[in-house]
Design a protein around this motif. Structure first.
Motif, mmCIF file in Angstrom:
data_model
loop_
_atom_site.group_PDB
_atom_site.id
_atom_site.type_symbol
_atom_site.label_atom_id
_atom_site.label_comp_id
_atom_site.label_asym_id
_atom_site.label_seq_id
_atom_site.Cartn_x
_atom_site.Cartn_y
_atom_site.Cartn_z
ATOM 1 N N HIS A 88 36.959 -27.469 23.240
ATOM 2 C CA HIS A 88 35.840 -26.633 23.282
ATOM 3 C C HIS A 88 35.686 -26.115 21.662
ATOM 4 O O HIS A 88 35.667 -25.193 21.337
ATOM 5 C CB HIS A 88 36.369 -25.506 23.981
ATOM 6 C CG HIS A 88 36.839 -25.722 25.326
ATOM 7 N ND1 HIS A 88 36.191 -25.479 26.485
ATOM 8 C CD2 HIS A 88 38.088 -26.150 25.907
ATOM 9 C CE1 HIS A 88 36.999 -25.609 27.603
ATOM 10 N NE2 HIS A 88 37.971 -26.350 27.122
ATOM 11 N N TYR A 108 46.268 -14.583 32.100
ATOM 12 C CA TYR A 108 45.215 -15.161 31.541
ATOM 13 C C TYR A 108 43.998 -14.983 32.514
ATOM 14 O O TYR A 108 43.005 -14.491 32.061
ATOM 15 C CB TYR A 108 45.511 -16.660 31.381
ATOM 16 C CG TYR A 108 44.253 -17.533 30.895
ATOM 17 C CD1 TYR A 108 43.684 -17.348 29.650
ATOM 18 C CD2 TYR A 108 43.492 -18.135 31.683
ATOM 19 C CE1 TYR A 108 42.420 -17.818 29.237
ATOM 20 C CE2 TYR A 108 42.494 -18.917 31.457
ATOM 21 C CZ TYR A 108 41.925 -18.845 30.355
ATOM 22 O OH TYR A 108 40.888 -19.603 29.839
ATOM 23 N N TYR A 158 30.470 -21.978 26.592
ATOM 24 C CA TYR A 158 30.514 -20.495 26.301
ATOM 25 C C TYR A 158 29.048 -20.072 26.091
ATOM 26 O O TYR A 158 28.814 -18.980 25.503
ATOM 27 C CB TYR A 158 31.184 -20.474 24.956
ATOM 28 C CG TYR A 158 32.659 -20.880 24.825
ATOM 29 C CD1 TYR A 158 33.460 -20.067 25.770
ATOM 30 C CD2 TYR A 158 33.175 -21.719 24.224
ATOM 31 C CE1 TYR A 158 34.966 -20.236 25.717
ATOM 32 C CE2 TYR A 158 34.508 -22.167 24.209
ATOM 33 C CZ TYR A 158 35.549 -21.144 25.098
ATOM 34 O OH TYR A 158 36.717 -21.534 25.033
ATOM 35 N N HIS A 259 38.582 -29.627 34.631
ATOM 36 C CA HIS A 259 39.798 -28.826 34.366
ATOM 37 C C HIS A 259 40.405 -28.689 35.690
ATOM 38 O O HIS A 259 39.880 -28.058 36.632
ATOM 39 C CB HIS A 259 39.247 -27.589 33.821
ATOM 40 C CG HIS A 259 38.962 -27.602 32.436
ATOM 41 N ND1 HIS A 259 37.793 -28.060 31.916
ATOM 42 C CD2 HIS A 259 39.458 -27.010 31.558
ATOM 43 C CE1 HIS A 259 37.738 -27.845 30.848
ATOM 44 N NE2 HIS A 259 38.697 -27.054 30.339
ATOM 45 N N GLU A 262 45.146 -26.107 36.333
ATOM 46 C CA GLU A 262 45.948 -25.619 35.165
ATOM 47 C C GLU A 262 46.893 -24.521 35.402
ATOM 48 O O GLU A 262 48.082 -24.756 35.025
ATOM 49 C CB GLU A 262 44.742 -25.055 34.324
ATOM 50 C CG GLU A 262 45.362 -24.342 32.842
ATOM 51 C CD GLU A 262 44.457 -23.908 32.049
ATOM 52 O OE1 GLU A 262 43.086 -23.974 32.386
ATOM 53 O OE2 GLU A 262 44.882 -23.185 31.017
ATOM 54 N N THR A 312 48.266 -25.867 25.122
ATOM 55 C CA THR A 312 47.874 -24.924 25.893
ATOM 56 C C THR A 312 49.003 -24.396 26.673
ATOM 57 O O THR A 312 49.127 -22.921 26.889
ATOM 58 C CB THR A 312 46.871 -25.514 26.935
ATOM 59 O OG1 THR A 312 45.568 -25.978 26.313
ATOM 60 C CG2 THR A 312 46.291 -24.284 27.701
ATOM 61 N N THR A 344 43.184 -20.242 24.648
ATOM 62 C CA THR A 344 44.399 -20.754 25.010
ATOM 63 C C THR A 344 45.010 -21.934 24.249
ATOM 64 O O THR A 344 46.419 -22.427 24.354
ATOM 65 C CB THR A 344 44.303 -21.532 26.484
ATOM 66 O OG1 THR A 344 43.482 -22.360 26.422
ATOM 67 C CG2 THR A 344 43.915 -20.485 27.449
HETATM 68 O O1 NIG Z 1 40.954 -25.474 28.818
HETATM 69 N N1 NIG Z 1 40.668 -23.156 31.442
HETATM 70 C C1 NIG Z 1 39.634 -23.052 30.843
HETATM 71 N N2 NIG Z 1 39.086 -23.282 29.725
HETATM 72 C C2 NIG Z 1 40.036 -23.408 28.461
HETATM 73 C C3 NIG Z 1 40.310 -22.304 28.008
HETATM 74 C C4 NIG Z 1 38.988 -21.616 27.590
HETATM 75 C C5 NIG Z 1 39.017 -20.190 26.948
HETATM 76 O O2 NIG Z 1 40.041 -19.605 27.375
HETATM 77 O O3 NIG Z 1 38.102 -20.059 26.268
HETATM 78 C C6 NIG Z 1 41.220 -24.233 28.838
HETATM 79 O O4 NIG Z 1 42.274 -23.881 28.733
#
Ligand code: NIG
Ligand code: FE
Length: 431
Positions: A88, A108, A158, A259, A262, A312, A344
């Motif tokens: 990101h 989180y 974002y 994603h 997770e 992460t 993360t």
């Molecule tokens: O891959 N989990 C969602 N997206 C990201 C975290 C993005 C963020 O917290 O800004 C991830 O961990």
């Protein structure tokens, strides 16, 4: 000079031979010898092998030796340029306060539900100028390159509105054009439900509809994104909503990644297999059915690469990592990535990710190296161009200050890179 000749390597992890799965994940196709060489002409690899063989090949192909810049590997190791298949990259602001809240017990998703987390980065990103976004991302790209990354996937996500999502993809497109790090843009409009849709009845479905009906068509028309991604997670987007978005994305000609699973099993891995994703990412909480679905497609013509993000899990303070060994032992191809993001995983370093994967997931260094080279390239649909050192492929290389590939993750948190080459040009040299 149009040619590049690297000499004096004692080890070359070529990663030749295509996508790794099962026992082959541990085969780095290593050449060893006292004086190994690699020749490139313009952006392509010409030859790799013993110095004599490479010189003979150069002469046989009719290239003048004087047209080759020399680079001394000084008894070190050469690998393909590293490929970070999940980042990101473009965002504004930082989240160290939230990180501290987490280390003191906050969850989180709890922080996200309260309007923080991803949403605080969305607020900062919407408020940032293009120039601010470019400056922040350029700094991270320079650090990535210094740590060996020559190609990276980069997600939007974002913005969460048409204007900002398109702006983020524009910024990614510009940064990719600037180089030297090659970028693969991904549209992630479905990263979270933005504040303006929360509190509405059926707010998540309404936002999913706007991703499909407003964002996706304009993203496709803009023509920068190559992939579409969705944060499929309990409390974010469920499997049905994710499936609707990914099918619409396929209709617009975008490749897919997810994603998936997770934090909790939510059908993401199964959906990745069903919707022809090139990659299912995270998978720390994949269900038995999800793992089975990835195993089922693993030796089909359309395998889904399991892109695991151990930095992460580690930075979230979880003691549970994706079942990497199970994936490899069951024949699912594994890639590794940083997940670089302000919430993360604020790291740019694939060597660090390798270290965590070895310690916490039980991967061998060679398996981890496959995960950040050829398998990552495959997950981006770029395996015919990058990810291994083979004649005809792009000359993306890292020359390391260590003599074995095992030492890359062994020197925890240290930068052991001597030089980085992108498309045949030396773009980093360190003393
Ligand atoms: O891959 N989990 C969602 N997206 C990201 C975290 C993005 C963020 O917290 O800004 C991830 O961990
Ligand atoms: Fe991510």
């Amino acid at each position: 000079m149009p040619g590049l000749l690297i000499e004096g390597a004692v080890s070359v992890a070529t990663m030749a031979g295509g996508l790794r799965r099962g026992a082959a994940q541990a085969d780095a196709a290593v050449l060893t010898g006292p004086g190994l060489a690699i020749a490139a002409w313009r952006s392509r690899i010409l030859a790799v092998g013993s110095r004599d063989d490479v010189h003979r090949q150069i002469a046989a192909d009719g290239y003048p030796l004087e047209a080759f810049e020399r680079l001394d590997a000084a008894g070190g190791l050469v690998t393909p340029g590293l490929v970070d298949a999940h980042t990101h990259l473009v965002f504004a602001g930082t989240r160290e306060v939230e990180w501290q809240m987490r280390t003191h017990g906050a969850g989180y998703l709890e922080i996200l539900a309260a309007g923080g987390g991803i949403l605080s980065t969305v607020a900062a990103t919407r408020a940032a100028s293009d120039e601010e976004l470019l400056t922040g991302a350029r700094r991270r790209l320079a650090e990535m390159l210094a740590n060996g990354t020559t190609t990276a996937e980069a997600k939007s996500g974002y913005g969460l509105d048409v204007v900002t999502e398109l702006r983020l993809l524009e910024v990614i497109g510009r940064l990719g054009g600037e180089g030297p790090v090659q970028l693969v843009p991904t549209f992630l409009g479905a990263h979270a439900v933005p504040a303006e849709y929360r509190g509405r009845p059926n707010g998540t479905d309404a936002y999913v509809a706007s991703v499909i009906d407003d964002q996706l068509p304009q993203v496709a028309r803009q023509g920068i994104a190559r992939f579409c991604d969705v944060f499929c997670e309990t409390g974010v987007f469920d499997a049905a909503q994710t499936g609707r978005i990914l099918r619409a994305a396929a209709g617009h000609g975008l490749a897919r990644r997810i994603h998936a699973d997770e934090l909790a099993p939510s059908g993401g891995a199964e959906l990745a297999a069903e919707t022809g994703c090139l990659s299912a990412d995270h998978l720390a909480a994949a269900s038995e059915e999800g793992i089975a679905a990835l195993v089922r497609v693993a030796d089909s013509g359309h395998p889904v690469v399991a892109t695991l993000l151990p930095a992460t899990s580690w930075f979230l303070g979880q003691h549970h990592f994706a079942p990497a060994r199970r994936f490899i032992d069951a024949g699912v191809s594994v890639a590794l990535a940083t997940d670089l993001n302000p919430g993360t995983s604020p790291t740019v370093s694939l060597p660090l990710v390798m270290s965590i994967a070895c310690v916490e997931m039980g991967l061998t260094p060679a398996e981890a190296l496959a995960g950040i080279t050829i398998n990552a390239a495959h997950s981006l649909g770029l395996d015919s161009e990058i990810g291994s050192i083979e004649p005809g492929k792009q000359a993306d290389l890292v020359i390391w200050d260590v003599s074995t590939l095992e030492q890359i993750p062994y020197w925890l948190g240290s930068n052991r890179i001597r030089a980085v080459v992108k498309r045949g040009a030396t773009v980093v040299t360190r003393a």
